[in-house]
Design a protein around this motif. Structure first.
Motif, PDB file in Angstrom:
ATOM      1  N   PRO A  34      26.181 -18.093  16.512  1.00 37.01           N
ATOM      2  CA  PRO A  34      25.216 -17.034  15.181  1.00 37.01           C
ATOM      3  C   PRO A  34      23.762 -18.102  16.182  1.00 37.01           C
ATOM      4  N   ASP A  35      23.195 -16.795  15.034  1.00 30.15           N
ATOM      5  CA  ASP A  35      21.508 -16.888  15.506  1.00 30.15           C
ATOM      6  C   ASP A  35      21.076 -17.890  14.693  1.00 30.15           C
ATOM      7  N   TYR A  36      21.152 -18.831  14.834  1.00 37.43           N
ATOM      8  CA  TYR A  36      20.698 -19.771  13.718  1.00 37.43           C
ATOM      9  C   TYR A  36      18.549 -19.859  14.265  1.00 37.43           C
ATOM     10  N   PHE A  37      18.499 -20.671  13.482  1.00 38.23           N
ATOM     11  CA  PHE A  37      17.366 -20.874  13.500  1.00 38.23           C
ATOM     12  C   PHE A  37      17.241 -22.784  13.541  1.00 38.23           C
ATOM     13  N   SER A  38      16.342 -22.709  14.080  1.00 34.58           N
ATOM     14  CA  SER A  38      16.243 -24.531  13.924  1.00 34.58           C
ATOM     15  C   SER A  38      15.697 -24.919  13.340  1.00 34.58           C
TER      16      SER A  38
END
Length: 512
Positions: A319-323
């Motif tokens: 998934p393109d989770y935002f850190s």
């Protein structure tokens, strides 16, 4: 008559009702506006109404709100963060070490009373704003509904609180005393009852009005209030009007509410004002909030606090989770023993260790790390804003959604002695929530309802209030430090007690 001063904070300007980024501004004396020179135009009244909504969904500059507080106080989640002192109010809530001197209670208190103050000012001044009769009636209804909701939170969370029905002269502020809790409950009920007839049935333009309260919103809030008071018949009746008529195993609401077919769609950032949203806290990706005052952003701060620290995708399967900052992590017991195998698992829980083991992503372990993160609210790179993206995610937050009103009505019906047999209304409401995620029908019992609420609303800030009102918090949360007869309510903040006539609650060593 004494002149009261209204700071610019009361005038929350924005391009749309809930899109304003100005929450509280520091101004000099020349920047103050007196009540006598304001509240003259329809625009003045509208901006004042916006300022009340601003407190309704307020997130503190400390990067948390009600949802975060009650998540970490529950048995299913921990504070997390970068260290055992990171956002210390949440760390204290997790361990039940907060006190009148420090902890999350100051946020809960100030959020509601600042909202009540703004509501009282508008109600007293609205006659001078040259509004047409219908608009005026609606503004008053929205204001009273929110004031009722603020008082519900206060009496529920603190029990012994002042009842301010209007603005006070400055020289009277230190003479305020606490009201009988029953009077506060009654006042909150009356505010909502008075508001309902003048609220719109539905919103005619969701694009410009999304997030504003409707009749269904107010009835859901009032039904919830009745439920907490154990007024089972009144709760069932009020919530039934929200949920609608039953035809077979389905329900049709005159307000247009309907369960979304796909549970995961509830947490898509683009899916604002969907058919399941009853009371929704609106956030914006264009508020341009910055670190000078993080609480002034209209972005959803939960999106950054729940993201895994140091997150990095290794391939396109991740998934393109935002850190983010690794807060509100789930316990291993909840993820592995309670939630595992439920159809809502993958939406609710982001299993970072699984991604890491598969070589799909990496992250940095934080405080209380279990590898299980709150997937419902983690920010996505694809949703990030251009300016200060970590503070400006636009995903909305549910205060009440339809699955909640279904289960609350089922609970009220069951406790009022109504039938819970197959094909009964209570049975069908309960199992409609299960059917939406592909689960088969089961008998409606108190234990089954408690488990269903735990799974359906995991990470949404409802577990702690549920345990308290069911009288089970002392047992379930004892290992975290919860003490029966004390932690069911919060202490009155010490800053509110100093040099005033307010008294600390007996539960916290006081005399009230």
């Amino acid at each position: 008559m004494k002149k009261n001063l209204v700071y610019i904070a009361v005038i929350a300007l924005g391009t749309q009702l809930l899109g304003a980024c100005k929450r509280e501004l520091n101004v000099n004396r020349q920047g103050r506006i007196t009540l006598d020179s304001y509240y003259k135009t329809p625009g003045d009244a509208y901006n004042a109404l916006v300022s009340i909504y601003d407190r309704f969904g307020f997130q503190t500059g400390g990067l948390y709100d009600k949802l975060s507080i009650f998540d970490v106080g529950s048995d299913d989640q921990m504070a997390g963060g970068g260290s055992p002192t990171d956002i210390n109010d949440l760390q204290m809530m997790q361990l039940y070490t907060y006190s009148a001197q420090s902890g999350p209670e100051s946020y809960l208190w100030s959020r509601s009373y600042s909202g009540i103050y703004r509501a009282n000012v508008l109600l007293e001044q609205i006659d001078g704003c040259k509004l047409d009769a219908n608009t005026k009636a609606r503004y008053i209804a929205e204001t009273r509904a929110m004031r009722g909701a603020f008082y519900f939170d206060l009496v529920n969370f603190f029990k012994n609180v002042p009842l301010l029905t209007g603005t006070l002269p400055v020289d009277s502020l230190y003479d305020v005393v606490q009201a009988d809790p029953a009077a506060v409950w009654a006042y909150a009920e009356n505010d909502l009852l008075a508001a309902i007839p003048n609220l719109p049935t539905t919103l005619t333009n969701v694009k410009s009005e999304g997030g504003r309260l409707t009749q269904g919103s107010a009835k859901a809030m009032l039904g919830k209030m009745y439920l907490y008071e154990k007024k089972w018949d009144q709760a069932a009746q009020m919530l039934a009007d929200v949920n609608g008529t039953m035809s077979g195993t389905t329900f049709s609401s005159k307000y247009g509410y309907k369960l979304l077919a796909n549970y995961g769609d509830l947490w898509l950032s683009k899916n604002k004002f969907n058919s399941e949203a009853v009371v929704e806290f609106v956030h914006s990706a264009i508020s341009n909030g910055g670190w000078g005052d993080a609480g002034a952003s209209d972005g959803n701060l939960i999106c950054i606090t729940t993201g895994p620290r140091g997150y990095s995708q290794k391939n396109g399967t991740a998934p393109d989770y935002f850190s983010g900052y690794s807060f509100l992590v789930f316990t291993k017991d909840f993820a592995q023993k309670v939630m595992y195998g439920d159809p809502r698992y993958n939406t609710t829980i982001a299993n970072l260790d699984s991604l890491k083991s598969a070589g799909a992503a990496t992250y940095t372990a934080g405080n209380n790390n279990t590898g299980y993160f709150l997937g419902k609210y983690i920010g996505r790179v694809s949703d990030k804003a251009a300016a200060t993206p970590e503070l400006n995610f636009g995903q909305d937050e549910y205060e009440i959604r339809l699955a909640d009103t279904y289960l609350m009505e089922a609970e009220a019906l069951m406790n009022s002695g109504q039938s819970v047999a197959p094909a009964s209304r209570a049975y069908n409401l309960f199992n409609a929530v299960r059917a939406r995620v592909g689960l088969g029908a089961i008998a409606l019992t108190q234990d089954a309802l408690e488990k269903e609420r735990r799974l359906e609303f995991a990470g949404e800030g409802l577990r702690w209030p549920d345990l308290v009102r069911w009288g089970k918090a002392g047992t379930v949360l004892a290992s975290k430090g919860f003490v029966t007869g004390r932690h069911e309510i919060f202490p009155i903040p010490q800053g509110e007690l100093n040099n005033t006539k307010l008294l600390q609650s007996k539960e916290w060593g006081g005399t009230k």
